[in-house]
Design a protein around this motif. Structure first.
Motif, mmCIF file in Angstrom:
data_model
loop_
_atom_site.group_PDB
_atom_site.id
_atom_site.type_symbol
_atom_site.label_atom_id
_atom_site.label_comp_id
_atom_site.label_asym_id
_atom_site.label_seq_id
_atom_site.Cartn_x
_atom_site.Cartn_y
_atom_site.Cartn_z
ATOM 1 N N MET A 48 -13.667 -5.280 -9.192
ATOM 2 C CA MET A 48 -13.236 -4.525 -8.011
ATOM 3 C C MET A 48 -14.440 -3.883 -7.314
ATOM 4 N N LEU A 49 -15.195 -3.110 -8.097
ATOM 5 C CA LEU A 49 -16.412 -2.491 -7.555
ATOM 6 C C LEU A 49 -17.602 -3.193 -8.201
ATOM 7 N N LYS A 50 -18.492 -3.706 -7.359
ATOM 8 C CA LYS A 50 -19.605 -4.473 -7.902
ATOM 9 C C LYS A 50 -20.905 -3.964 -7.291
ATOM 10 N N ILE A 51 -21.813 -3.540 -8.160
ATOM 11 C CA ILE A 51 -23.099 -3.019 -7.707
ATOM 12 C C ILE A 51 -24.163 -4.032 -8.129
ATOM 13 N N GLY A 52 -24.998 -4.432 -7.193
ATOM 14 C CA GLY A 52 -26.009 -5.429 -7.529
ATOM 15 C C GLY A 52 -27.402 -4.988 -7.119
ATOM 16 N N GLY A 53 -28.296 -4.809 -8.086
ATOM 17 C CA GLY A 53 -29.707 -4.493 -7.821
ATOM 18 C C GLY A 53 -29.915 -3.316 -6.887
ATOM 19 N N LEU A 54 -29.097 -2.267 -7.073
ATOM 20 C CA LEU A 54 -29.115 -1.143 -6.132
ATOM 21 C C LEU A 54 -30.314 -0.232 -6.384
ATOM 22 N N SER A 55 -31.092 0.010 -5.322
ATOM 23 C CA SER A 55 -32.201 0.967 -5.377
ATOM 24 C C SER A 55 -32.115 1.845 -4.144
ATOM 25 N N GLY A 56 -32.571 3.090 -4.303
ATOM 26 C CA GLY A 56 -32.571 3.961 -3.134
ATOM 27 C C GLY A 56 -32.887 5.380 -3.526
ATOM 28 N N GLY A 57 -33.132 6.224 -2.515
ATOM 29 C CA GLY A 57 -33.456 7.618 -2.774
ATOM 30 C C GLY A 57 -33.726 8.309 -1.464
ATOM 31 N N TYR A 58 -34.521 9.359 -1.526
ATOM 32 C CA TYR A 58 -34.841 10.112 -0.323
ATOM 33 C C TYR A 58 -36.260 9.765 0.102
ATOM 34 N N GLY A 59 -36.436 9.535 1.392
ATOM 35 C CA GLY A 59 -37.746 9.181 1.898
ATOM 36 C C GLY A 59 -38.200 7.862 1.294
ATOM 37 N N ASP A 60 -39.467 7.796 0.898
ATOM 38 C CA ASP A 60 -40.001 6.551 0.353
ATOM 39 C C ASP A 60 -39.755 6.430 -1.142
ATOM 40 N N ARG A 61 -39.335 7.556 -1.752
ATOM 41 C CA ARG A 61 -39.214 7.543 -3.203
ATOM 42 C C ARG A 61 -37.867 6.971 -3.639
ATOM 43 N N ASN A 62 -37.905 5.914 -4.404
ATOM 44 C CA ASN A 62 -36.672 5.350 -4.939
ATOM 45 C C ASN A 62 -36.280 6.099 -6.206
ATOM 46 N N ILE A 63 -35.237 6.910 -6.111
ATOM 47 C CA ILE A 63 -34.809 7.658 -7.291
ATOM 48 C C ILE A 63 -34.005 6.752 -8.211
ATOM 49 N N VAL A 64 -33.150 5.924 -7.602
ATOM 50 C CA VAL A 64 -32.374 4.966 -8.383
ATOM 51 C C VAL A 64 -33.044 3.612 -8.248
#
Lengths: 330, 486
Positions: B1-17
């Motif tokens: 149902m919910l599928k997350i694939g290769g998720l990266s992200g964060g605030y500004g340039d810094r990828n927290i996840v």
């Protein structure tokens, strides 16, 4: 539902009462009978319909516009101290209006609407600048930060206006009178000039009543609830600026109406924007009609600028809201 | 149902996840665990779309979330954020009504019957109907939390994202809220993703767990695969110990304090046992870790007072636990730190002896009588009498879990051997008895001093227990017979 019915009934009775008082009381007292029977007193009917009625209607429209714009700004910024005056938006509109008068600008096609349109542009530009600057200073846009930014912009724009006034020479007196805010001697053309903008602006805000409710819980929460944040925010900012610009163009800077009225409405009937917006509209109209009545009768035959009366009521209310927010008694 | 694939992200340039991938099936609940600053909330924001991802995909039912209209997405996915303060007060009802926002359209959209019933249902589920007209800011933190959960439920979405839903709630409300969400997930086939602070609660309620550290998945799987002492210790930098849940096959953890238990050196000594016709009593200065089959406080725990009470042959009370608890209170002991046994044998004949070893010593205390002797291999139906061989093994040493169980086995074998030696017979079958019908055993240890991982018959501890229990039981049986003969 019952509670809301009472709220609307009381508000409409107040408005009707304010209108009747506004057209009958003055240097010449006119019997309310003239309203439905003009032939009973021709002179009185003439004063009533050509002098007092446009004045009352204009005061009502300006009050309604400022009050509903204030309610929307407060909701959008989650800031109970926000209103067109405290945010500096009124000053922005004034600069637009004074510039138009000073240079005698008339944009083709717009005709008499040149003045309100340029005022609106001034209002919108100021609003966006204030928000951008406040956000630069403090990402969380704290109440005090936004108001301080508003004051900075007001002061700066005020000095621009003063400069222009100083350069006008003979028209000085007229513009200063206008700046302090007044709805006197405007007549029906001014009503026509402002009316379409006030109706459109109010309607657009009313369309966003539910979005405003959601945004009270923060933009992120509103987005979770399915609000199209960008679109709603833009609509509210533009509508608020249209209302402020139109109001300032016809009556000058009248402060605190947008602060006092929504605050009273919330205090009495809760902060659901589905009702705060229309109730602020009605009661804003009633309040400014009464303020105008006081301003022209209190030291009759001299007239006080109406902005003096609203500031006299509004500033203490501002202090009171600030005190309560700071003490955490919401 | 919910599928997350290769998720990266964060605030500004810094990828927290960084590069997080997982899928959650319909009707199941995924718990996200991780220390403060591990990126749990950021991950939630990336999934809900309020924070744009720098790379990767989030799909609901096979459709990328960016492809949804704002209202459309809110009909699919409801989010419960962490609680914030508000400048203006709404009533509870107005707040929950907002949950219906994505289901309303048009300029003058009116309130439909469905809207009303969803709002009523959400208030009922969260047990807040009585606050309908109350201003939110007049409610306690826990009640406010329930209001926002109700708002999310009123959205009637198929995917539910919760950021610490049990924040501000007491244990009863934590349980009720999670029971409700779990039930909704099963009944309405919802997909739930929730951040948890409490590892044990997450383990109890979630089908899958995800352990996050520094924005990356450390471990993911069923609770028993994730709630493991070594992983939790590495990620949280805390000493923990695993133990089973008493009712569910879900692992739990217990924190181990950084400060060592300040222990006055406790020593169990035979001379400190008080033997009287009323009972055998031992009181320790420090609580002892104990495993027993006693009447009061059986199982395992930490206890200070140990009682083996003499009761009459004809003692027959329906609620012996209550009666025994009353007895303990009357004597001025605390039932919560007392292990209590009973015997019809005369307790003044108890045998208490101390056996020295390299690691420390073991004290054995036995009361024995064989009125109910049984050959366990030929057990047949018979009347049940009062327990008659009670064995205590009290160790000055630090026992492992295995050692506690092995000590019991060793003691039981030694007891059986003693009965054999004494020629005790099962009166019904005439064969050599192995014990009596209601024997009890207790193993206690100070958990200080030498560490004893095992207690089998050829270990040092096992030898002491074996000899000790055998000797003491034989002696106790002899005094029992002498007393009987008189």
């Amino acid at each position: 539902m019952n509670k809301n019915l009472i709220a609307y009934t009381i508000s409409l009775i107040l408005l009707a009462g304010a209108v009747v008082l506004g057209v009958t009381v003055g240097t010449v007292t006119i019997s309310p009978r003239v309203l439905w029977n003009p032939s009973s007193d021709e002179t009185a009917a003439n004063i009533l319909w050509n002098i007092r009625m446009p004045r009352v209607v204009l005061a009502g429209l300006v009050g309604a516009a400022l009050a509903i714009a204030g309610a929307a700004f407060q909701g959008l910024l989650k800031n109970p101290l926000a209103d067109p005056y405290t945010l500096g938006v009124s000053s922005g509109a004034s600069v637009g209006a004074v510039t138009t008068l000073f240079f005698g600008i008339t944009i083709p096609f717009l005709g008499i609407f040149t003045l309100p349109v340029i005022s609106m542009a001034g209002a919108l530009a100021t609003m966006l600048a204030v928000m951008a600057f406040a956000k630069l200073v403090d990402r969380s846009m704290k109440m005090e930060t936004v108001i301080l930014t508003g004051i900075i912009f007001s002061s700066f724009l005020g000095s621009v206006i003063s400069l222009m006034i100083a350069l006008t020479g003979e028209e000085l007196r007229q513009i200063i009178g206008w700046l302090l805010g007044s709805v006197s001697m405007r007549g029906w053309p001014y009503v026509q000039m402002a009316l379409p903008f006030l109706l459109i602006g109010s309607f657009l805000l009313w369309l966003n009543r539910r979005e405003l409710n959601a945004m009270l819980f923060g933009e992120e929460r509103a987005q979770h609830l399915g609000v199209n944040i960008k679109r709603s925010k833009m609509m509210i900012l533009v509508s608020g600026s249209v209302l402020t610009g139109a109001a300032v163009a016809v009556s000058g800077t009248i402060g605190f109406v947008g602060l006092v009225v929504p605050h009273m409405v919330r205090l009495l009937w809760g902060s659901d924007h589905r009702h705060v917006l229309p109730l602020s509209f009605i009661n804003g109209a009633a309040l400014l009609i009464v303020c105008d009545l006081v301003s022209r009768t209190i030291i009759s035959p001299t007239e006080l600028p109406i902005g003096v009366i609203t500031a006299f009521i509004g500033a203490p209310v501002f202090a009171f809201i600030f005190f309560r927010q700071r003490k955490g008694v919401a | 149902m919910l599928k997350i694939g290769g998720l990266s992200g964060g605030y500004g340039d810094r990828n927290i996840v960084q590069n997080v991938s997982f899928a959650v099936a319909k009707g199941t609940m995924l718990g996200i665990l991780g220390p403060n600053g591990s990126g749990k909330s950021t991950l939630m924001k990336l999934i809900s779309g309020v924070l744009p991802a720098s790379s990767g995909t989030v799909e609901i039912g096979g459709k990328e979330i960016g492809a949804f209209q704002a209202k459309e997405l809110a009909r699919e996915m409801a989010v419960l954020p962490q609680l914030h303060a508000h400048a203006f007060a709404h009533t509870v009802r107005e707040t929950i009504e907002l949950g219906r926002y994505p289901h309303q359209s048009g300029w003058f959209s009116s309130w439909s019957k469905e809207d009303e019933s969803e709002v009523q249902e959400a208030m009922r589920l969260m047990n807040i109907s009585q606050y309908e007209k109350t201003q939110i800011d007049q409610l306690s933190g826990g009640e406010q939390q329930r209001v926002f959960v109700a708002q999310a439920l009123a959205q009637n979405a198929r995917v539910l994202l919760l950021d610490e839903p049990t924040n501000h709630l007491d244990i009863n409300h934590q349980k009720e809220l999670l029971d409700t969400i779990k039930k909704q997930a099963i009944e309405k086939n919802l997909t739930v993703v929730s951040i948890f602070h409490d590892i044990n609660i997450a383990s109890m309620y979630c089908d899958q767990l995800l352990l996050l550290d520094q924005g990356q998945i450390v471990r993911m799987g069923e609770p028993h695969e994730v709630v493991r002492a070594q992983d939790i210790e590495t990620v949280y930098h805390t000493r923990v110990s695993n133990h089973p849940h008493p009712e569910l096959p879900k692992p739990q953890i217990t924190l181990l304090p950084g400060v060592e238990r300040k222990a006055a050196a406790a020593k169990i000594a035979a001379e400190d046992f008080l033997v009287s016709p009323e009972m055998v009593l031992y009181q320790s200065e420090m609580p002892l870790k104990t495993v027993s089959s006693a009447v009061i406080n059986a199982g395992s725990g930490w206890f200070r007072t140990f009682i083996n009470r003499h009761v009459d042959m004809n003692y027959n009370i329906d609620d012996s636990v209550q009666e025994m608890t009353g007895f303990i209170e009357n004597k001025g002991f605390k039932p919560t730190e007392t292990v209590g046994m009973m015997t019809a044998v005369r307790t003044e004949h108890a045998v208490v002896k101390e056996y020295e070893g390299d690691f420390g010593s073991v004290v054995i205390a036995v009361t024995a009588g064989v009125g109910n002797a049984v050959d366990v291999s030929k057990a047949v139906e018979r009347e049940v009498g009062v327990g008659t061989i009670n064995t205590w093994i009290m160790v000055n040493g630090h026992l492992s879990d295995e050692a506690f169980i092995q000590a019991m086995i060793t003691a039981t074998e030694a007891k059986t051997k003693a009965l054999h030696q004494e020629g005790v017979k099962d009166p019904l079958t005439g064969t050599i008895a192995t014990g009596t019908s209601t024997d009890s055993c207790l193993v206690s240890a100070t958990q200080q001093g030498g560490y004893l991982p095992y207690a089998g018959p050829i270990t040092e501890l096992g030898k002491l227990i074996g000899t000790g229990v055998f000797e003491c039981t034989v002696e106790a049986l002899e005094s029992y017979r002498q007393a009987k003969a008189q």
